[in-house]
Scaffold this motif. Sequence first.
Motif, PDB file in Angstrom:
ATOM      1  N   SER B 183       0.684  -1.572  -0.150  1.00  0.00           N
ATOM      2  CA  SER B 183      -0.290   0.252   0.084  1.00  0.00           C
ATOM      3  C   SER B 183       0.556   1.636   0.069  1.00  0.00           C
ATOM      4  O   SER B 183       0.602   2.201  -0.319  1.00  0.00           O
ATOM      5  CB  SER B 183      -0.702   0.035   1.136  1.00  0.00           C
ATOM      6  OG  SER B 183      -1.043   1.291   1.770  1.00  0.00           O
ATOM      7  N   VAL B 191       0.162   4.960  -8.416  1.00  0.00           N
ATOM      8  CA  VAL B 191      -0.967   5.248  -7.797  1.00  0.00           C
ATOM      9  C   VAL B 191      -2.283   6.135  -8.635  1.00  0.00           C
ATOM     10  O   VAL B 191      -1.385   6.906  -9.805  1.00  0.00           O
ATOM     11  CB  VAL B 191      -1.138   6.335  -6.011  1.00  0.00           C
ATOM     12  CG1 VAL B 191      -1.172   8.018  -6.566  1.00  0.00           C
ATOM     13  CG2 VAL B 191      -3.078   5.683  -6.260  1.00  0.00           C
ATOM     14  N   SER B 195      -8.731   6.621 -10.106  1.00  0.00           N
ATOM     15  CA  SER B 195      -9.401   5.706  -9.138  1.00  0.00           C
ATOM     16  C   SER B 195      -8.412   4.938  -7.937  1.00  0.00           C
ATOM     17  O   SER B 195      -9.007   3.829  -7.558  1.00  0.00           O
ATOM     18  CB  SER B 195      -8.907   4.085 -10.340  1.00  0.00           C
ATOM     19  OG  SER B 195      -8.033   4.129 -10.093  1.00  0.00           O
ATOM     20  N   ARG B 196      -7.678   5.529  -7.455  1.00  0.00           N
ATOM     21  CA  ARG B 196      -7.048   5.914  -6.288  1.00  0.00           C
ATOM     22  C   ARG B 196      -7.068   3.859  -6.065  1.00  0.00           C
ATOM     23  O   ARG B 196      -6.782   3.938  -4.753  1.00  0.00           O
ATOM     24  CB  ARG B 196      -8.141   5.602  -4.675  1.00  0.00           C
ATOM     25  CG  ARG B 196      -8.681   6.530  -4.967  1.00  0.00           C
ATOM     26  CD  ARG B 196      -7.349   7.996  -4.540  1.00  0.00           C
ATOM     27  NE  ARG B 196      -6.922   7.712  -3.627  1.00  0.00           N
ATOM     28  CZ  ARG B 196      -5.758   8.658  -3.899  1.00  0.00           C
ATOM     29  NH1 ARG B 196      -5.820   9.544  -4.881  1.00  0.00           N
ATOM     30  NH2 ARG B 196      -4.887   8.691  -2.934  1.00  0.00           N
ATOM     31  N   GLN B 197      -6.495   3.649  -7.171  1.00  0.00           N
ATOM     32  CA  GLN B 197      -5.576   1.823  -7.413  1.00  0.00           C
ATOM     33  C   GLN B 197      -4.357   2.288  -7.702  1.00  0.00           C
ATOM     34  O   GLN B 197      -4.443   3.431  -8.570  1.00  0.00           O
ATOM     35  CB  GLN B 197      -6.694   0.984  -7.896  1.00  0.00           C
ATOM     36  CG  GLN B 197      -8.019   1.015  -7.980  1.00  0.00           C
ATOM     37  CD  GLN B 197      -8.759  -0.414  -8.108  1.00  0.00           C
ATOM     38  OE1 GLN B 197      -8.135  -1.035  -8.701  1.00  0.00           O
ATOM     39  NE2 GLN B 197      -9.871  -0.856  -7.127  1.00  0.00           N
ATOM     40  N   SER B 198      -3.836   0.933  -8.238  1.00  0.00           N
ATOM     41  CA  SER B 198      -2.969   1.328  -8.609  1.00  0.00           C
ATOM     42  C   SER B 198      -2.575   1.578  -9.786  1.00  0.00           C
ATOM     43  O   SER B 198      -3.766   1.085 -11.113  1.00  0.00           O
ATOM     44  CB  SER B 198      -1.674   0.465  -8.701  1.00  0.00           C
ATOM     45  OG  SER B 198      -1.556  -1.251  -9.273  1.00  0.00           O
ATOM     46  N   TYR B 290      -3.823 -10.503 -10.228  1.00  0.00           N
ATOM     47  CA  TYR B 290      -4.073  -8.879 -10.173  1.00  0.00           C
ATOM     48  C   TYR B 290      -3.389  -8.919 -11.684  1.00  0.00           C
ATOM     49  O   TYR B 290      -3.829  -7.730 -12.262  1.00  0.00           O
ATOM     50  CB  TYR B 290      -2.711  -8.375  -8.888  1.00  0.00           C
ATOM     51  CG  TYR B 290      -3.933  -9.023  -7.996  1.00  0.00           C
ATOM     52  CD1 TYR B 290      -4.533  -7.585  -7.494  1.00  0.00           C
ATOM     53  CD2 TYR B 290      -2.717  -9.683  -6.557  1.00  0.00           C
ATOM     54  CE1 TYR B 290      -4.645  -8.189  -5.906  1.00  0.00           C
ATOM     55  CE2 TYR B 290      -3.709  -9.321  -5.307  1.00  0.00           C
ATOM     56  CZ  TYR B 290      -3.801  -9.105  -5.240  1.00  0.00           C
ATOM     57  OH  TYR B 290      -4.566  -8.959  -3.757  1.00  0.00           O
ATOM     58  N   TYR B 294      -8.312  -8.985 -13.161  1.00  0.00           N
ATOM     59  CA  TYR B 294      -8.028  -6.873 -12.302  1.00  0.00           C
ATOM     60  C   TYR B 294      -6.643  -7.037 -13.654  1.00  0.00           C
ATOM     61  O   TYR B 294      -6.530  -7.567 -13.486  1.00  0.00           O
ATOM     62  CB  TYR B 294      -7.739  -7.191 -11.320  1.00  0.00           C
ATOM     63  CG  TYR B 294      -8.380  -7.231  -9.744  1.00  0.00           C
ATOM     64  CD1 TYR B 294      -9.789  -7.220 -10.218  1.00  0.00           C
ATOM     65  CD2 TYR B 294      -8.257  -8.109  -9.359  1.00  0.00           C
ATOM     66  CE1 TYR B 294     -11.109  -7.494  -9.320  1.00  0.00           C
ATOM     67  CE2 TYR B 294      -9.508  -8.290  -7.843  1.00  0.00           C
ATOM     68  CZ  TYR B 294     -11.295  -7.678  -8.438  1.00  0.00           C
ATOM     69  OH  TYR B 294     -11.159  -8.227  -7.279  1.00  0.00           O
ATOM     70  N   SER B 296      -5.298  -3.866 -11.962  1.00  0.00           N
ATOM     71  CA  SER B 296      -4.484  -3.197 -10.908  1.00  0.00           C
ATOM     72  C   SER B 296      -4.705  -3.877  -9.989  1.00  0.00           C
ATOM     73  O   SER B 296      -5.284  -4.690  -9.441  1.00  0.00           O
ATOM     74  CB  SER B 296      -5.266  -1.768 -11.356  1.00  0.00           C
ATOM     75  OG  SER B 296      -6.418  -1.591 -10.919  1.00  0.00           O
ATOM     76  N   GLN B 298      -5.664  -2.938  -5.266  1.00  0.00           N
ATOM     77  CA  GLN B 298      -6.305  -2.120  -4.488  1.00  0.00           C
ATOM     78  C   GLN B 298      -5.462  -2.022  -3.368  1.00  0.00           C
ATOM     79  O   GLN B 298      -5.640  -3.022  -2.979  1.00  0.00           O
ATOM     80  CB  GLN B 298      -7.599  -2.596  -4.172  1.00  0.00           C
ATOM     81  CG  GLN B 298      -8.293  -1.302  -3.873  1.00  0.00           C
ATOM     82  CD  GLN B 298      -9.853  -1.245  -3.697  1.00  0.00           C
ATOM     83  OE1 GLN B 298     -10.107  -2.682  -3.833  1.00  0.00           O
ATOM     84  NE2 GLN B 298     -10.520  -1.194  -2.086  1.00  0.00           N
TER      85      GLN B 298
END
Lengths: 320, 398
Positions: B183, B191, B195-198, B290, B294, B296, B298
């Motif tokens: 994180s 970041v 999306s506040r994700q990678s 991941y 997905y 990315s 989270q």
Amino acid sequence: MNTVIIDGLAFAIPLFIIAIGGIYSERSGVTNLALEGFLGFGAFFGAAAVMVLTGGNLAGIEIPMFFAALAFAMIGGALFAMLHALLCVPFKANQVISGVVINILATALTAFFTSQINTYLLGKPTNKFVLGICERFTVPVISKIPVLGAFFTDVYYFIPIIIVVALFMTYMLYKSRFGLRLRACGDNPHAVDAAGGNVSRTRFIAVMISGALSGLGGICFAYSISSSFSPSIYAGYGFLAIAALIFGNWKIGPTLAACLFFGFARSGGHQLTQTLSLPSAFQDVISILPYVLTLLLLVFFSSTNRAPRALGEIYDKGKR
Amino acid sequence: MRGKDNRLPNPITRGFLGVIGNEKRQSISIPLFAILLSLVAASIVILLLGKNPLTAITSFLQGSGILPKPDYAAKKSILTDFMSMINMWTPMIFAALAVAVALKTGLFNIGVSGQMLVAGFVATITVGYSNLPAAIAMPLVLVIGLVCGGAVGALIGWLKHKFNINEVVTSIMLNYIFQYVTSYFINSYYVNPVSRQSQPISQAARLTLVDVNIASLGLKMDIPLAFLLTIPVAILVLFLLNRTRLGYELKIVGLNQKAAKYAGIKVGRSMVSSMAISGALAGLAGVTLYLGYYNSIQPRVLTSVGFDSIAVCLLGNSHPIGILFSSLLISIISKGSNYMSSIMGVPQEIAQVITGLILLFSACGAYIRFRVAQAREDFPGKKLKPRAQKVKEGGDEA
């Protein structure tokens, strides 16, 4: 410094009561990975009971409702724990697996019922019950003492309650006849049987106690950290409690030390990022502190660790 | 159908015993029986909500592409749904295999989620953000997954062997550590502000081909390439456990550590290698989740796949082939839940409840087996009745 102690205590004490619950179950010989589920379901039951009793409007009666929530959380936790007890004791299921399944089921059931109850009560399917923060008190004179006084400043109401319960549970585990039987069930169940005790019943009760205590700890987390019941209660505190009790070698005293250690390392880390005014991402690096320290300490101390001898074994009368 | 007769009110103890079969058949019939019981329990829940349980079950199957839906949007068909279900199924298989290998050695790998996260994270920042062509990137992603997961697993095993640290505690601690460390890195360097994700990974490194246009069918669908690996890997694990010296040693250590030591098996080495294999499989699960399902990560969230896989592994009797089927079932339920919820107007959480019930009843498998054996000993007759009642009690409790 004061904030570190106040916040650390507010985290460590509920964790401690959950860990005591774990100790009860494990000392009786039932592996308990379900603490996470117990604390979540207990907190849900307490919060839901308050919501149903008040119809969702808590204004003015927060304090009596807080005590009601504690009581219902313990009842809910104990009832839900019966499921684990039922699977592990009469149904002879694998205890580790039962624990994991109970956790999954708790997450699912609480999410489902929360949205159902909210639909009926408030007309919208939100996933949380808003409870507000537990009241705090400050002991008049003692709180003026430097450093030590912080232990008596801004104390959440639930802390003295938990301490009383914890003292009683400690007494019961180490000094009462039931506690002796319980500990024997975890080390040598056949001896208990030979002495006329009932292994299955003792274990069943032990798991229920574990559920009640976890429920108590869970509702306290709901009243302090998140000020509501929501799925965020499943943040791994139950697993942390398990780590604490294994770290504490399945004994109540060392487990308290482990919990306090977790609590202070956690709040100390928070404080550190704030005083150094580090960017918020650093919060994450500081947050690993308790876990890294635990691992390091375990490297030195765990060679003497000894689990209850019959832990995780299904009791079979006919076995020699 | 197997077990249909169980639901008949009165008789049939003998028929039931016949259906459950001998011990060999029980490894299949008892999980099936558990699934049946849980479907009955779930149907009761759905009935209580005032809906038709049969429609619910069909809509689960429709949502996951097993049965056709009444109508489809443009460029979609049953195949689209099915492929997207497979996309979700793939990581679940690897994760459950990871749990199974450790369990055979008597170790409990509760850190699958953490190992998945590490593998996914390392693969993302190395290959995912590079410009490598797909032919190099994809195999590299898999290798990184295997190595990272394996290294973490080996560390857990080594700490257990060297310092007697309970593997459950190590795994839990490492889960937290990985969660926070990744994180930190994601929030500081990788970041995506929206999306506040990678940041999403490059298309070439992604193990699932997304929205592929198939002109001949006029369809657009996801193609999870890593799925091709699942069945060979499951067979490989089966071969390892049943046909190799290493697998034999792992199982003996799991059955009786003292006997294993006495027989000259290096217990410590077995534990380390078992956890390394388990971790490597978890790493595979991580990269397929991941960098496949997905694209990315989270931050600060551990995937529930790692925890569900423990129960999936049990439902499949910790047997690689059984796991293929049990993970399929759980994937169908979670994939179909969206469609079910929109069709039926029941909250989506009911899918989780059903999964929980299935796992709950399958946890009672040992008990059912025990009662069946008892009833058989007593002569197939009256004795079986209390068993059926006992199981019901468990259901009411849930």
